[in-house]
Structures are given as structure tokens and as C-alpha cells.
Design a protein around this motif. Structure first.
Motif, PDB file in Angstrom:
ATOM      1  N   ALA A  94       7.075  -8.569  11.402  1.00  0.00           N
ATOM      2  CA  ALA A  94       7.406  -8.051  10.070  1.00  0.00           C
ATOM      3  C   ALA A  94       6.912  -9.001   8.983  1.00  0.00           C
ATOM      4  N   ALA A  95       7.043 -10.309   9.221  1.00  0.00           N
ATOM      5  CA  ALA A  95       6.558 -11.295   8.249  1.00  0.00           C
ATOM      6  C   ALA A  95       5.046 -11.176   8.069  1.00  0.00           C
ATOM      7  N   VAL A  96       4.332 -10.982   9.168  1.00  0.00           N
ATOM      8  CA  VAL A  96       2.868 -10.852   9.105  1.00  0.00           C
ATOM      9  C   VAL A  96       2.474  -9.576   8.382  1.00  0.00           C
ATOM     10  N   HIS A  97       3.155  -8.468   8.680  1.00  0.00           N
ATOM     11  CA  HIS A  97       2.864  -7.210   7.991  1.00  0.00           C
ATOM     12  C   HIS A  97       3.036  -7.374   6.479  1.00  0.00           C
ATOM     13  N   GLY A  98       4.133  -7.976   6.083  1.00  0.00           N
ATOM     14  CA  GLY A  98       4.387  -8.144   4.651  1.00  0.00           C
ATOM     15  C   GLY A  98       3.342  -9.007   3.976  1.00  0.00           C
ATOM     16  N   PHE A  99       2.944 -10.078   4.640  1.00  0.00           N
ATOM     17  CA  PHE A  99       1.966 -11.010   4.068  1.00  0.00           C
ATOM     18  C   PHE A  99       0.604 -10.345   3.870  1.00  0.00           C
ATOM     19  N   PHE A 100       0.109  -9.672   4.916  1.00  0.00           N
ATOM     20  CA  PHE A 100      -1.229  -9.089   4.808  1.00  0.00           C
ATOM     21  C   PHE A 100      -1.230  -7.838   3.927  1.00  0.00           C
ATOM     22  N   ARG A 101      -0.134  -7.110   3.904  1.00  0.00           N
ATOM     23  CA  ARG A 101      -0.048  -5.962   2.991  1.00  0.00           C
ATOM     24  C   ARG A 101      -0.112  -6.438   1.542  1.00  0.00           C
ATOM     25  N   TRP A 102       0.605  -7.538   1.269  1.00  0.00           N
ATOM     26  CA  TRP A 102       0.561  -8.124  -0.079  1.00  0.00           C
ATOM     27  C   TRP A 102      -0.850  -8.614  -0.405  1.00  0.00           C
ATOM     28  N   ALA A 103      -1.519  -9.254   0.556  1.00  0.00           N
ATOM     29  CA  ALA A 103      -2.873  -9.766   0.322  1.00  0.00           C
ATOM     30  C   ALA A 103      -3.834  -8.637  -0.029  1.00  0.00           C
ATOM     31  N   GLU A 104      -3.670  -7.497   0.630  1.00  0.00           N
ATOM     32  CA  GLU A 104      -4.535  -6.350   0.310  1.00  0.00           C
ATOM     33  C   GLU A 104      -4.180  -5.782  -1.069  1.00  0.00           C
ATOM     34  N   GLN A 105      -2.892  -5.634  -1.349  1.00  0.00           N
ATOM     35  CA  GLN A 105      -2.463  -5.038  -2.625  1.00  0.00           C
ATOM     36  C   GLN A 105      -2.859  -5.885  -3.823  1.00  0.00           C
TER      37      GLN A 105
END
Length: 319
Positions: A94-105
Motif C-alpha cells: 500500500a505504501a508503494v502504491h501511494g508513493f508511485f501514484r503520487w509520483a505520476e500525479q
């Protein structure tokens, strides 16, 4: 730097390249400022993501733009092979999903490499809890000890135990309470939970009486100028530390024959379970506990169902 199979540094770690650490620091700053996450939660995010970045750097991936799904799956698979618990894998994923989703956004990446990443579903374990009889005995024993010792610490301990069981607040929420957060007219506590979200939690008369007794006869003996408006203070006058609360609860539980050694979160479980057993609806319990998702609260229905089944098997002649 040596890296083990789980992607965690062994020995003295070498510094990670700025292309990995700069986005991480920006992300953590975003979580702190915009989402108001607690220092404890931020440390957990940092630890999980540093573990991933260390794993990536050890395999020659030195820029976020180079990360692909295969890298993330390899990191997760290595941890699973090393015996990490399913709940740990779920949290780190979940931490990884949040981090990379933020990086894309935020335009730091053109794509989210974690979009298709899946982690093992955690087992839903029934939380151990106290029976209603054990909960009452716990509070009665604490009150008896306080009366025998007749000191401010005993009065404080009774009050905090009563509040924990009456409201189901988390330890950090309990320690963060101020004297003004007790609304006697409405019979509620104002609580600031995760993400600084405010909620009002009903509190019963026994807990209010214990709090008022502590404020009148106990707190003045321990309070110092540094106490400020803290509702519960330690023996030196500072705001009560969560570690002290845990010791108090463990000590009180040891006085109850047959009671599991649960700690403060066990009183939270007990409060929720006993409310549902008494007929409270799930949505109300969710609001009292401060759960963001109803699915989190539903675990307590499993506890009550299990107890009903146990009672049925013991009592029904054709069970």
C-alpha cells in the motif's frame, strides 16, 4: 553496501542517490502537511519505502523513471520468501502504491509502475478480547487498588482505564486529550484521531465520575506549569506517555483471573464487541472508533458471531 534478499541494508548502508531520495522526501512532506499524518505513521512510510529504494539501488536501479513492475514484484516476492507476514506485505504494498501514484500525479513519472502490483490478502484474524465480566472486574479491581493506595496516580489510572473501555479511543488519542475535551453536558469526549480528524465519542457516567475525581483530587497533585491543558499527566507532570498507558493496562489485566494480556487496544476491541453484542448498529460503532472504512469495523461482527456459535454449540442439545 551489502543488501539481503529482502532488500534491506546489511551493515553500514551507503547513501541512496538523490534521484530516489528527493522524491521520497517530497512525498513524506506532502503526507505531513496536507494529510496531517502522525509522526508514527510517517516513520512507517519512510521505513517501508527506504526498504524498497535500497532494494532497487542494490540492483542498479538508481532513478524512479527506471522502475518497472518486474522490479516491484521481485521486491515483494523476496520479502514473501523471507517469511514476512501477510499484513506486513499488504502494508508495504500500500505504501508503494501511494508513493508511485503520487509520483505520476505530480508529473515526476509518466506512468505508475505499481498500478498492476498485487500483494497477498491478509488473513482476517479475530482479535482477542475481554468478556463483559472480565471488563467489569478489571475496572472494579483498579478502583479497589486506588482506594487502598489513596494517591493521585491510582485515581489517574482508574480514570484512564474507564475512558479507554467506555470510548474505545486509541492510546495516542487518550494521551492527546485536554481537559476542555470533556463535554459533561453532552456526555461526550472530543477526540482528534488519525489525520487530525475530529470526532465526538459518547462516554458513560462511571468514566465521567472517574475523570472528575481525578481532576479534583489527583491531577492538582501532579500538575506543573509544563502540564498545560493535558487531561492525563505523568508523575513528573508532563502529558502522559503512551508507553506508561500500556504498562498501566497490562498491570491491571494481570489482576483479572483468566483475562488475556491484551494491552490498551484490547480495551478498544472489548468496547466495540460489547456494543455490538448489546445491539448497537455497525455504523454507529464505526463512527465511535473513528474507522475510515466500515470494512475495518466488520471484524467485530465476526467476533460476536463466533461467540454466538460457541454458545450454541455448548448449549443446544442437537448442536
Amino acid at each position: 553496501m551489502d543488501v539481503d534478499v529482502v532488500g534491506e541494508a546489511v551493515g553500514e548502508p551507503e547513501p541512496l542517490p538523490p534521484a530516489l531520495t528527493d522524491p521520497l522526501e517530497d512525498y513524506l512532506r506532502e503526507l505531513r502537511l496536507r494529510r496531517g499524518l502522525s509522526p508514527h505513521t510517517l516513520r512507517a512510510y519512510r521505513t517501508d519505502l527506504i526498504g524498497l529504494l535500497t532494494h532497487l539501488a542494490g540492483r542498479g536501479v538508481l532513478d524512479l523513471a527506471e522502475v518497472d513492475l518486474r522490479d516491484l514484484r521481485g521486491w515483494l516476492a523476496a520479502q514473501q520468501a523471507a517469511g514476512r507476514a501477510r499484513t506486513t506485505l499488504q502494508r508495504r504494498s500500500a505504501a508503494v502504491h501511494g508513493f508511485f501514484r503520487w509520483a505520476e500525479q505530480t508529473g515526476r513519472l509518466s506512468r505508475d509502475p505499481s498500478a498492476a502490483l498485487r500483494s497477498p490478502r491478509p488473513h482476517r484474524r479475530l482479535p482477542a478480547t475481554l468478556s463483559q465480566v472480565e471488563a467489569v472486574q478489571l475496572l472494579d479491581d483498579a478502583l479497589a487498588v486506588a482506594r487502598e493506595e489513596d494517591g493521585p496516580v491510582g485515581l489517574r489510572d482508574v480514570a484512564l482505564l474507564e475512558v479507554l473501555y467506555a470510548t474505545g479511543v486509541r492510546v495516542a488519542e487518550l494521551c492527546g486529550l485536554d481537559t476542555a475535551d470533556v463535554d459533561r453536558d453532552r456526555g461526550v469526549l472530543r477526540v482528534f484521531g488519525k489525520g487530525a480528524k475530529e470526532r465526538s465519542v459518547p462516554v458513560g457516567r462511571p468514566a465521567l465520575v472517574a475523570v472528575d475525581t481525578w481532576l479534583a483530587r489527583g491531577r492538582p497533585s501532579l500538575a506543573v506549569p509544563a502540564s498545560g491543558s493535558a487531561l492525563f499527566v505523568g508523575e513528573r507532570g508532563g502529558r502522559l506517555d503512551p508507553r506508561v498507558v500500556r504498562r498501566i493496562v497490562h498491570r491491571a489485566l494481570r489482576m483479572v483471573d483468566g483475562a488475556p494480556d491484551l494491552g490498551p487496544h484490547g480495551l478498544r476491541h472489548a468496547m466495540a464487541t460489547h456494543l455490538l453484542e448489546g445491539g448497537a448498529d455497525l455504523r454507529s460503532v464505526q463512527e465511535m472508533l473513528g474507522h475510515a472504512s466500515l470494512a475495518t469495523t466488520q471484524i467485530y461482527t465476526h467476533v460476536t458471531d463466533e461467540r454466538l456459535r460457541s454458545a450454541y454449540l455448548q448449549a443446544h442439545p442437537r448442536a
